[in-house]
Design an enzyme around this catalytic site. Sequence first.
Site, mmCIF file in Angstrom:
data_model
loop_
_atom_site.group_PDB
_atom_site.id
_atom_site.type_symbol
_atom_site.label_atom_id
_atom_site.label_comp_id
_atom_site.label_asym_id
_atom_site.label_seq_id
_atom_site.Cartn_x
_atom_site.Cartn_y
_atom_site.Cartn_z
ATOM 1 N N LYS A 135 36.823 -11.495 -15.635
ATOM 2 C CA LYS A 135 36.951 -12.056 -14.286
ATOM 3 C C LYS A 135 37.648 -11.122 -13.321
ATOM 4 O O LYS A 135 37.546 -11.292 -12.114
ATOM 5 C CB LYS A 135 37.688 -13.405 -14.346
ATOM 6 C CG LYS A 135 36.801 -14.490 -14.934
ATOM 7 C CD LYS A 135 37.327 -15.877 -14.682
ATOM 8 C CE LYS A 135 36.237 -16.883 -15.056
ATOM 9 N NZ LYS A 135 36.710 -18.236 -15.165
ATOM 10 N N LYS B 68 25.142 -14.959 -20.172
ATOM 11 C CA LYS B 68 25.206 -16.411 -20.334
ATOM 12 C C LYS B 68 24.984 -17.119 -18.997
ATOM 13 O O LYS B 68 25.303 -16.569 -17.933
ATOM 14 C CB LYS B 68 26.541 -16.841 -20.961
ATOM 15 C CG LYS B 68 27.717 -16.733 -20.026
ATOM 16 C CD LYS B 68 28.946 -17.476 -20.542
ATOM 17 C CE LYS B 68 30.066 -17.260 -19.520
ATOM 18 N NZ LYS B 68 31.320 -17.899 -19.827
ATOM 19 N N LYS C 50 28.592 -20.876 -14.190
ATOM 20 C CA LYS C 50 28.839 -21.434 -12.865
ATOM 21 C C LYS C 50 29.163 -20.330 -11.871
ATOM 22 O O LYS C 50 28.732 -20.359 -10.738
ATOM 23 C CB LYS C 50 30.056 -22.381 -12.910
ATOM 24 C CG LYS C 50 29.771 -23.705 -13.574
ATOM 25 C CD LYS C 50 31.015 -24.606 -13.569
ATOM 26 C CE LYS C 50 31.684 -24.561 -14.928
ATOM 27 N NZ LYS C 50 32.306 -25.826 -15.346
HETATM 28 P P1 TYM Z 1 34.069 -24.480 -18.793
HETATM 29 O O1 TYM Z 1 34.393 -25.526 -17.787
HETATM 30 O O2 TYM Z 1 33.784 -23.107 -18.309
HETATM 31 O O3 TYM Z 1 32.834 -24.939 -19.654
HETATM 32 C C1 TYM Z 1 32.776 -26.206 -20.286
HETATM 33 C C2 TYM Z 1 32.115 -26.052 -21.656
HETATM 34 O O4 TYM Z 1 30.792 -25.529 -21.518
HETATM 35 C C3 TYM Z 1 30.624 -24.436 -22.398
HETATM 36 N N1 TYM Z 1 29.669 -23.480 -21.803
HETATM 37 C C4 TYM Z 1 28.559 -23.044 -22.408
HETATM 38 N N2 TYM Z 1 28.028 -23.310 -23.605
HETATM 39 C C5 TYM Z 1 26.858 -22.717 -23.915
HETATM 40 N N3 TYM Z 1 26.200 -21.875 -23.069
HETATM 41 C C6 TYM Z 1 26.695 -21.565 -21.859
HETATM 42 N N4 TYM Z 1 26.040 -20.764 -21.034
HETATM 43 C C7 TYM Z 1 27.934 -22.175 -21.474
HETATM 44 N N5 TYM Z 1 28.695 -22.112 -20.353
HETATM 45 C C8 TYM Z 1 29.760 -22.913 -20.579
HETATM 46 C C9 TYM Z 1 32.009 -23.828 -22.537
HETATM 47 O O5 TYM Z 1 32.114 -23.053 -23.703
HETATM 48 C C10 TYM Z 1 32.875 -25.070 -22.571
HETATM 49 O O6 TYM Z 1 32.919 -25.599 -23.878
HETATM 50 N N6 TYM Z 1 38.469 -23.107 -20.738
HETATM 51 C C11 TYM Z 1 37.446 -24.136 -20.755
HETATM 52 C C12 TYM Z 1 37.970 -25.517 -20.402
HETATM 53 C C13 TYM Z 1 39.134 -25.987 -21.211
HETATM 54 C C14 TYM Z 1 39.107 -26.381 -22.575
HETATM 55 C C15 TYM Z 1 40.426 -26.780 -22.879
HETATM 56 C C16 TYM Z 1 38.106 -26.449 -23.539
HETATM 57 C C17 TYM Z 1 40.414 -26.130 -20.783
HETATM 58 N N7 TYM Z 1 41.194 -26.612 -21.772
HETATM 59 C C18 TYM Z 1 40.780 -27.217 -24.170
HETATM 60 C C19 TYM Z 1 38.458 -26.896 -24.822
HETATM 61 C C20 TYM Z 1 39.775 -27.273 -25.108
HETATM 62 C C21 TYM Z 1 36.372 -23.786 -19.741
HETATM 63 O O7 TYM Z 1 36.605 -23.062 -18.801
HETATM 64 O O8 TYM Z 1 35.205 -24.448 -19.905
#
Ligand code: TYM
Length: 333
Positions: free
Chosen positions: A112, A195, A198
């Site tokens: 990032k 990937k 967003k």
């Molecule tokens: P975030 O909000 O970016 O994404 C939410 C979930 O979607 C999954 N994901 C994907 N899976 C497959 N292919 C993709 N292209 C793809 N893009 C996103 C992410 O792996 C995620 O599971 N840091 C985390 C949020 C978080 C969290 C936590 C997760 C905060 N605290 C505690 C688990 C446990 C995040 O930014 O997810």
Amino acid sequence: RPRVFSGIQPTADSFHLGNYLGAVRQWVGMQDDHDAFYCVVDLHAITVGHDPALLRERSLRSVAQLLAAGLDPDRCTLFVQSHVAEHTQLAWILGCLTGFGEASRMTQFKDKTQRQGTEGATVGLFTYPVLMAADILLYQTDQVPVGEDQRQHLELSRDLAQRFNSRYGDTFRIPEAYILKETAKIYDLQDPTAKMSKSASTPGGIIELLDDPKVSAKRIRSAVTDSGREIRFDHDQKPGVSNLLTILSALTEQSVPALEEHYVGGRGYGDLKRDVADAVVEFVTPFRERTLALLEDPESLDNILARGAERARAVAAETLREAEDRLGFIVAK
Ligand code: TYM
């Protein structure tokens, strides 16, 4: 029942297909045989610049989407991270156990800040994985259903739990990542080596679940495919086709080999794309309707969140109290 925790950021107007197939779908499936805690991580969403009104709107939309996807507040605990103060409290403690170098090695932070450098990045973005570890450890979590991009953060959570336990006595359960191989990484439709994201994908590369289904169908039909004509799963040689097969397989619950078989002999990329577009439309149409209907009644969403926060707080407070006691803080009477 094993404990599950996961979170999603309210940083976009809509979840995308990667969020759903990589994570949220597993959340729904795990509700019945797990004690599940699911969280809209609004504290994480302010690590990059944000607009307050938009954050509030997106947080509520996230809750509505999670319900529309099939989370049932009677079978899981659904809440917003900022409602449970223990998350930031434990994050401070864990931050004091995290090495500066260790945090510097987190690839998501490096990615990032790659373009603009670290000078303009916030300290919050840097310590993001520590807050994530606090999220997970507060609930004595066994399993964390996420996509592949969260694996390194999960490793840090495990390391921090082990470190705390060995220094101060057994306090935290060691969590495990629950990553489904098939859908761990859904790729960008326009650049199937990256990937779906967003923040990084171009509009054409991403399927937003709340978009007009016609737009989504068009994006699938315009997806980049590969040279040749053969429909076969081979991520290295045929990333575009493989991504479409992954999506179709997940949405129709047909195996990839069965799909490959189906397309042998005469059927080409056009047929595959049409079938994927149909499957996507079939999924997003009712999903979008349910989400919009839920958003008509924000008061009942607030009630669900209030109940969720109460249940989450009860568990989080107990873990935090124990951790503080072990650390040598005077336990408040
Ligand atoms: P975030 O909000 O970016 O994404 C939410 C979930 O979607 C999954 N994901 C994907 N899976 C497959 N292919 C993709 N292209 C793809 N893009 C996103 C992410 O792996 C995620 O599971 N840091 C985390 C949020 C978080 C969290 C936590 C997760 C905060 N605290 C505690 C688990 C446990 C995040 O930014 O997810």
